[in-house]
Design a protein around this motif. Sequence first.
Motif, PDB file in Angstrom:
ATOM      1  N   LEU A 186       0.853  -1.590  -0.201  1.00  0.00           N
ATOM      2  CA  LEU A 186       0.195  -0.244  -0.142  1.00  0.00           C
ATOM      3  C   LEU A 186       0.873   1.080  -0.292  1.00  0.00           C
ATOM      4  O   LEU A 186       0.557   1.915  -0.745  1.00  0.00           O
ATOM      5  N   HIS A 187       1.398   1.686   0.923  1.00  0.00           N
ATOM      6  CA  HIS A 187       2.635   2.455   1.463  1.00  0.00           C
ATOM      7  C   HIS A 187       3.208   2.675  -0.227  1.00  0.00           C
ATOM      8  O   HIS A 187       4.090   3.909  -0.929  1.00  0.00           O
ATOM      9  N   ARG A 188       4.278   1.459  -0.896  1.00  0.00           N
ATOM     10  CA  ARG A 188       4.940   1.680  -1.887  1.00  0.00           C
ATOM     11  C   ARG A 188       4.064   2.173  -3.102  1.00  0.00           C
ATOM     12  O   ARG A 188       4.341   2.940  -4.072  1.00  0.00           O
ATOM     13  N   VAL A 189       2.460   1.874  -3.144  1.00  0.00           N
ATOM     14  CA  VAL A 189       1.807   2.246  -3.859  1.00  0.00           C
ATOM     15  C   VAL A 189       1.319   3.864  -4.549  1.00  0.00           C
ATOM     16  O   VAL A 189       1.347   4.650  -5.161  1.00  0.00           O
ATOM     17  N   MET A 190       1.279   4.276  -2.607  1.00  0.00           N
ATOM     18  CA  MET A 190       0.815   5.276  -2.420  1.00  0.00           C
ATOM     19  C   MET A 190       2.628   6.316  -2.512  1.00  0.00           C
ATOM     20  O   MET A 190       1.888   7.852  -2.831  1.00  0.00           O
ATOM     21  N   ASP A 191       3.952   6.449  -2.444  1.00  0.00           N
ATOM     22  CA  ASP A 191       4.470   7.062  -2.272  1.00  0.00           C
ATOM     23  C   ASP A 191       5.180   6.424  -3.857  1.00  0.00           C
ATOM     24  O   ASP A 191       6.751   7.735  -3.354  1.00  0.00           O
ATOM     25  N   GLY A 192       4.909   6.477  -4.571  1.00  0.00           N
ATOM     26  CA  GLY A 192       5.474   5.848  -6.132  1.00  0.00           C
ATOM     27  C   GLY A 192       4.694   6.293  -6.704  1.00  0.00           C
ATOM     28  O   GLY A 192       3.766   7.751  -6.740  1.00  0.00           O
ATOM     29  N   GLU A 193       4.549   5.850  -7.742  1.00  0.00           N
ATOM     30  CA  GLU A 193       4.103   6.872  -9.523  1.00  0.00           C
ATOM     31  C   GLU A 193       2.786   6.804  -9.129  1.00  0.00           C
ATOM     32  O   GLU A 193       2.396   7.644 -10.464  1.00  0.00           O
ATOM     33  N   VAL A 194       2.456   5.727  -9.092  1.00  0.00           N
ATOM     34  CA  VAL A 194       0.333   6.042  -9.150  1.00  0.00           C
ATOM     35  C   VAL A 194       0.011   7.015  -7.848  1.00  0.00           C
ATOM     36  O   VAL A 194      -0.971   8.133  -7.988  1.00  0.00           O
ATOM     37  N   GLY A 195       0.823   7.277  -6.790  1.00  0.00           N
ATOM     38  CA  GLY A 195       0.226   8.500  -5.478  1.00  0.00           C
ATOM     39  C   GLY A 195      -0.101   9.875  -6.422  1.00  0.00           C
ATOM     40  O   GLY A 195      -1.023  10.237  -6.444  1.00  0.00           O
TER      41      GLY A 195
END
Length: 348
Positions: A115-124
């Motif tokens: 979850l955090h990797r998604v939020m803090d990455g390109e998706v976010g």
Amino acid sequence: MKSLSALCSILLLSLSLSVSADPIIIKFSHVVAPDTPKGRAAEKFKQLAEELTKGRVKVEVYPNSQLYKDREELEALQLGSVQMLAPSMAKFGPMGVREFELFDLPFLFPNSTVLHRVMDGEVGSKLFAKLDTKGVTGLAFWDNGFKQMSANRPLHNVGDFKGLKMRIQSSKVLEAQMRALGAIPQVMAFSEVYTGLQQGVVDGTENPVSNFYTQKMNEVQKDMTISNHGYLGYAVVTNKKFWDGLPADIRSELTEAMKEATEYERSIAQKDNDDALEKVRAAKTTTIYVLSDAERAAWRKALVPVHAEFENVIGKDLIQSVYDVEAQVAKEQQKPAERKKHDGKKKK
Ligand code: LMR
């Protein structure tokens, strides 16, 4: 004459000092109780922002929908009536940014690392770029946690939802999720859920336990199932014109305050939910049931097709990015020996 002009200068100076001493006001409005992860982090941000700007900024936090309910608060932000909010991801759909409903997809996030990797990455970043076009600037993603289902009947099997009116946030994904379970979804503002449940306007709801307990929903829900079937988190947002118009030094201090408040928020969210669960248990109002592996597999089977149903709304690429991150994290979490074995097998 000389003394008159000196007096005038002193008056002008004190006038300009009093004008420049007026702090910049940030009204931070939200819909949950102060003693939730979001409520506590909003207070933390206030403290840090006021400290770091040495009082040049004053943050006024308005919890519990005191100023605005769900739907109204984003409109108020766009109009500049408030400067900061932290709505859950589900609340951005009605504004025309349906991609945020990615986070509502049931059984998409296996754990908070993904979850955090998604939020803090390109998706976010992509999601924040979408907000920009609406006059809204994204500042951070805050956690609440995984959601649990509740009603006045045990919810063990998918069939138990049949005909239940379930309160949802304003999200098409959540609507589809409830329909896939055989329930009847009903959009309702968060501030109205307790009364809605009490008066039987709705039969059940879903939320992380911190929200469930602090809104006293346990008083009006006899059964809760620990299902962790979906996630609820927040995007902290500000009015773009307000943010861009701030003096650069103030903006950078507020950015720092938000960074620290975000670290704090993410560090307390899980514990707040664990503590709330203990409080529900202690209140003895609500039977807490933990899904068995087989029951959970049956819920998954009923709910995962919602991912494909929403590919065109959310974007196939965004959903795929989550699957990719999940695979990557799983690989990293494999023990080195297992990884070697696996890689060795792949080479053959
Ligand atoms: C809800 O409406 O259930 C949540 O979004 C409330 C919140 O902000 O946590």
